[in-house]
Scaffold this motif. Sequence first.
Motif, PDB file in Angstrom:
ATOM      1  N   LYS A 104       0.893  -1.083  -0.027  1.00 24.61           N
ATOM      2  CA  LYS A 104       0.043   0.084  -0.044  1.00 24.61           C
ATOM      3  C   LYS A 104       0.855   1.338  -0.081  1.00 24.61           C
ATOM      4  O   LYS A 104       0.547   2.161  -0.597  1.00 24.61           O
ATOM      5  N   GLU A 116       4.023   1.552  -1.270  1.00 25.94           N
ATOM      6  CA  GLU A 116       4.580   1.697  -2.763  1.00 25.94           C
ATOM      7  C   GLU A 116       3.370   2.312  -3.599  1.00 25.94           C
ATOM      8  O   GLU A 116       3.907   3.044  -4.353  1.00 25.94           O
ATOM      9  N   GLU A 117       2.164   1.708  -3.331  1.00 27.50           N
ATOM     10  CA  GLU A 117       1.230   2.271  -4.391  1.00 27.50           C
ATOM     11  C   GLU A 117       0.907   3.749  -4.091  1.00 27.50           C
ATOM     12  O   GLU A 117       0.841   4.504  -5.177  1.00 27.50           O
ATOM     13  N   ARG A 144       3.662   5.671  -5.911  1.00 27.61           N
ATOM     14  CA  ARG A 144       3.403   5.701  -7.264  1.00 27.61           C
ATOM     15  C   ARG A 144       2.477   6.614  -7.765  1.00 27.61           C
ATOM     16  O   ARG A 144       2.364   7.254  -8.813  1.00 27.61           O
ATOM     17  N   GLU A 145       1.443   6.675  -6.951  1.00 24.40           N
ATOM     18  CA  GLU A 145       0.234   7.647  -7.306  1.00 24.40           C
ATOM     19  C   GLU A 145       0.611   9.189  -7.130  1.00 24.40           C
ATOM     20  O   GLU A 145       0.330   9.803  -7.634  1.00 24.40           O
TER      21      GLU A 145
END
Length: 55
Positions: A46, A48-49, A52-53
Amino acid sequence: MFDFDQYLGFLAFLTILTIGFWLMIFLVSIIPYWIGGQLLENFKLKREEKKREQE
């Protein structure tokens, strides 16, 4: 003192008791480790995501 049947029954009882004891020790030591590792991995994914966002 003991007949042979009673002796076999006693040995079976001790075997089942010992197997149950070691199974309990195994489950108590492995399951929290397994759940903790899964939670940590989900947290990392989560995080890492989110990175990226933001990019």
